[in-house]
Design an enzyme around this catalytic site. Structure first.
Site, PDB file in Angstrom:
ATOM      1  N   ASP A 183      -3.924  -9.902  11.149  1.00  0.00           N
ATOM      2  CA  ASP A 183      -3.044  -8.746  11.083  1.00  0.00           C
ATOM      3  C   ASP A 183      -3.398  -7.803  12.231  1.00  0.00           C
ATOM      4  O   ASP A 183      -4.454  -7.181  12.215  1.00  0.00           O
ATOM      5  CB  ASP A 183      -3.219  -8.044   9.725  1.00  0.00           C
ATOM      6  CG  ASP A 183      -2.123  -7.015   9.456  1.00  0.00           C
ATOM      7  OD1 ASP A 183      -1.980  -6.595   8.292  1.00  0.00           O
ATOM      8  OD2 ASP A 183      -1.401  -6.651  10.413  1.00  0.00           O
ATOM      9  N   HIS A 185      -1.794  -5.217  12.779  1.00  0.00           N
ATOM     10  CA  HIS A 185      -1.642  -3.920  12.084  1.00  0.00           C
ATOM     11  C   HIS A 185      -0.981  -2.868  12.956  1.00  0.00           C
ATOM     12  O   HIS A 185      -1.163  -1.664  12.755  1.00  0.00           O
ATOM     13  CB  HIS A 185      -3.040  -3.456  11.652  1.00  0.00           C
ATOM     14  CG  HIS A 185      -3.080  -2.752  10.345  1.00  0.00           C
ATOM     15  ND1 HIS A 185      -3.314  -1.408  10.229  1.00  0.00           N
ATOM     16  CD2 HIS A 185      -2.908  -3.200   9.086  1.00  0.00           C
ATOM     17  CE1 HIS A 185      -3.302  -1.052   8.953  1.00  0.00           C
ATOM     18  NE2 HIS A 185      -3.056  -2.117   8.244  1.00  0.00           N
ATOM     19  N   GLU A 209       0.321 -11.060  12.500  1.00  0.00           N
ATOM     20  CA  GLU A 209       1.166 -10.095  11.788  1.00  0.00           C
ATOM     21  C   GLU A 209       1.231  -8.772  12.531  1.00  0.00           C
ATOM     22  O   GLU A 209       0.234  -8.298  13.073  1.00  0.00           O
ATOM     23  CB  GLU A 209       0.580  -9.858  10.404  1.00  0.00           C
ATOM     24  CG  GLU A 209       1.329  -8.851   9.545  1.00  0.00           C
ATOM     25  CD  GLU A 209       0.777  -8.777   8.146  1.00  0.00           C
ATOM     26  OE1 GLU A 209       0.415  -9.836   7.601  1.00  0.00           O
ATOM     27  OE2 GLU A 209       0.672  -7.681   7.599  1.00  0.00           O
ATOM     28  N   GLU A 235       6.399  -5.324   6.779  1.00  0.00           N
ATOM     29  CA  GLU A 235       5.951  -4.297   5.823  1.00  0.00           C
ATOM     30  C   GLU A 235       6.465  -2.912   6.189  1.00  0.00           C
ATOM     31  O   GLU A 235       6.524  -2.034   5.330  1.00  0.00           O
ATOM     32  CB  GLU A 235       4.431  -4.289   5.759  1.00  0.00           C
ATOM     33  CG  GLU A 235       3.730  -3.815   7.001  1.00  0.00           C
ATOM     34  CD  GLU A 235       2.224  -3.947   6.900  1.00  0.00           C
ATOM     35  OE1 GLU A 235       1.704  -5.056   7.107  1.00  0.00           O
ATOM     36  OE2 GLU A 235       1.558  -2.941   6.604  1.00  0.00           O
ATOM     37  N   HIS A 285       4.921  -8.905   1.537  1.00  0.00           N
ATOM     38  CA  HIS A 285       3.743  -8.035   1.733  1.00  0.00           C
ATOM     39  C   HIS A 285       3.415  -7.407   0.385  1.00  0.00           C
ATOM     40  O   HIS A 285       4.303  -6.927  -0.316  1.00  0.00           O
ATOM     41  CB  HIS A 285       4.149  -6.954   2.748  1.00  0.00           C
ATOM     42  CG  HIS A 285       3.147  -5.906   3.025  1.00  0.00           C
ATOM     43  ND1 HIS A 285       3.178  -4.667   2.447  1.00  0.00           N
ATOM     44  CD2 HIS A 285       2.083  -5.897   3.858  1.00  0.00           C
ATOM     45  CE1 HIS A 285       2.175  -3.923   2.907  1.00  0.00           C
ATOM     46  NE2 HIS A 285       1.504  -4.641   3.761  1.00  0.00           N
TER      47      HIS A 285
HETATM   48  O1  LIG Z   1      -1.588  -5.715   3.600  1.00  0.00           O
HETATM   49  C1  LIG Z   1      -1.247  -5.586   4.806  1.00  0.00           C
HETATM   50  O2  LIG Z   1      -0.714  -6.499   5.485  1.00  0.00           O
HETATM   51  C2  LIG Z   1      -1.475  -4.299   5.470  1.00  0.00           C
HETATM   52  O3  LIG Z   1      -1.147  -4.156   6.645  1.00  0.00           O
HETATM   53  C3  LIG Z   1      -2.060  -3.168   4.699  1.00  0.00           C
HETATM   54  C4  LIG Z   1      -1.282  -1.921   4.948  1.00  0.00           C
HETATM   55  O4  LIG Z   1       0.047  -2.136   4.599  1.00  0.00           O
HETATM   56  C5  LIG Z   1      -1.868  -0.792   4.114  1.00  0.00           C
HETATM   57  O5  LIG Z   1      -1.552  -0.990   2.738  1.00  0.00           O
HETATM   58  C6  LIG Z   1      -1.326   0.531   4.591  1.00  0.00           C
HETATM   59  O6  LIG Z   1      -1.930   1.589   3.839  1.00  0.00           O
HETATM   60 MG   LIG Z   2      -0.116  -5.857   7.435  1.00  0.00          MG
END
Ligand SMILES: O=C(O)C(=O)C[C@@H](O)[C@H](O)CO
Ligand SMILES: [Mg+2]
Length: 382
Positions: A183, A185, A209, A235, A285
């Site tokens: 991820d 992120h 991701e 997400e 997600h």
């Molecule tokens: O689970 C995922 O893939 C995330 O990137 C976690 C993110 O969504 C956090 O929950 C934000 O606070």
């Molecule tokens: Mg994520």
């Protein structure tokens, strides 16, 4: 049947549950929440309740469009998460009223079990090999972790090497016995994503991701043209309209709508079908609680292109509360060798321990994600 009231409960670790009551004594549960903005979503839920109280909960489609279109402004994480949790609760009521799980109302099962994965490492990925070894003991063979620490728009060969070395260590340790997603992120700029994808390609991550921020989703196509690593995102996309733009421009291999952010079951079933038309897989997600997970599973079991389900048991965010702390039917959520079966009970299939929820809500947290800064003091993407 008529909706008589909506009650919200903010609970540890960072979730919110919604209870919708009816004059027939049937109660539906949902999980409307944006992580870190629970109070904002709570206000949105109670504003939207003006469209709901007195209405028949069976009219899910009309209620969904009324909530989405009735207030002129639409979309975005707050409103779509509020709608999502309400939608989940309405489906819960409908299934309970008819005595069937939601997947039966959506045409029945397309699979007998669903593959899940486990998070390892933390905000700043560390000890991932130990984390994988530990979760393999629990039967998982598929994992996800943050791919990088914070990263500058143009960062050093040393920082790139840190990520590659960590991932190489995983492959050296476990070979092909496991799969893992990375991820990014949204922490990685498009130039750095190009570098990282090239360097990581030989290590064959299952997917990368949010390789770039959702604002730069137009880069997915260019990135996909340079790598065979499947690109995953979703997400931070909140409706079929958000996903359509990304599907049409190309590059996405795995759509990851969040059942508590993207309008709920009603909207995510539409997103799943749209994704299939573009040969895009579905992997909802879900770093959230049991109602969100139950809603995901109801969609997973009716969507042909569902391939992988996130669940938050043991995730680093869950301080002070775990997925099964608030449910009565823990055994229904049993994950064996990474696989979970359909939830057989009416509605969403989750039996909420209301007394536990009420007690936990008395000490409601105000979780916030950390605000990171680069060495030069500028804000870094978390
Ligand atoms: O689970 C995922 O893939 C995330 O990137 C976690 C993110 O969504 C956090 O929950 C934000 O606070
Ligand atoms: Mg994520």
């Amino acid at each position: 049947m008529k909706i008589t009231g909506l009650t919200t409960y903010r609970v540890p670790p960072r979730w919110m549950f919604l209870k919708i009551e009816t004059d027939a004594g049937i109660t539906g549960w949902g999980e409307p929440v944006v992580e870190g903005r629970a109070r904002t979503v709570e206000t949105a839920v109670h504003e939207l309740s003006e469209y709901l109280v007195g209405r028949d909960p069976a009219h899910i489609n009309d209620l969904w469009h009324t909530m989405y279109r009735g207030g002129f402004y639409r979309g975005g994480p707050i409103l779509m998460s509020a709608i999502a949790g309400i939608d989940q609760a309405l489906w819960d009521i409908k299934g309970k009223a008819l005595g069937v799980p939601v997947y039966e109302l959506l045409g029945g099962l397309v699979r007998e079990r669903m593959k899940t994965y486990s998070w390892v490492g933390g905000d700043r990925p560390h000890d991932v090999v130990d984390g994988i070894a530990a979760r393999r003991e629990a039967g998982f063979d598929t994992f996800k972790m943050n791919g990088t620490d914070d990263l500058g728009m143009i960062d050093s060969a040393r920082k790139i090497a840190e990520t590659v070395k960590r991932v190489a260590h995983i492959r050296e340790t476990f070979g092909d016995a496991i799969e893992f997603g990375l991820d990014f992120h949204g922490r990685v700029s498009t130039p750095m994503a190009k570098v990282l994808l090239r360097e990581l390609e030989p290590l064959r991550p299952l997917f990368v991701e949010e390789p770039v921020l959702p604002e730069h989703a137009d880069a997915y196509r260019r990135l996909a043209d340079q790598t065979s690593i499947p690109i995953a995102a979703g997400e931070r996309m909140f409706s079929r309209f958000d996903f359509r733009r990304v599907f049409e421009q190309g590059g996405l291999a795995i759509a990851q709508p969040d059942l508590s952010h993207a309008g709920g079951i009603t909207e995510c079933v539409r997103i799943a079908a749209m994704a299939e038309a573009y040969d895009i897989a579905l992997a909802p997600h879900c770093p959230l609680g049991p109602v969100a997970l139950a809603a995901c599973l109801q969609v997973d079991f009716v969507a042909h292109n569902a391939v992988l389900q996130e669940q938050s048991m043991g995730i680093h965010y869950n301080r002070g509360g775990e997925v099964l702390d608030y449910v009565v039917n823990r055994a229904d959520f049993a994950i064996v060798d990474g696989w979970i079966k359909p939830l057989p009970k009416p509605g969403l299939g989750v039996e909420i321990d209301e007394a536990r929820v009420i007690a936990a809500s008395r000490d409601a947290p105000d979780w916030r994600n950390p605000v990171w800064r680069h060495p030069d003091g500028s804000i870094a993407e978390w």
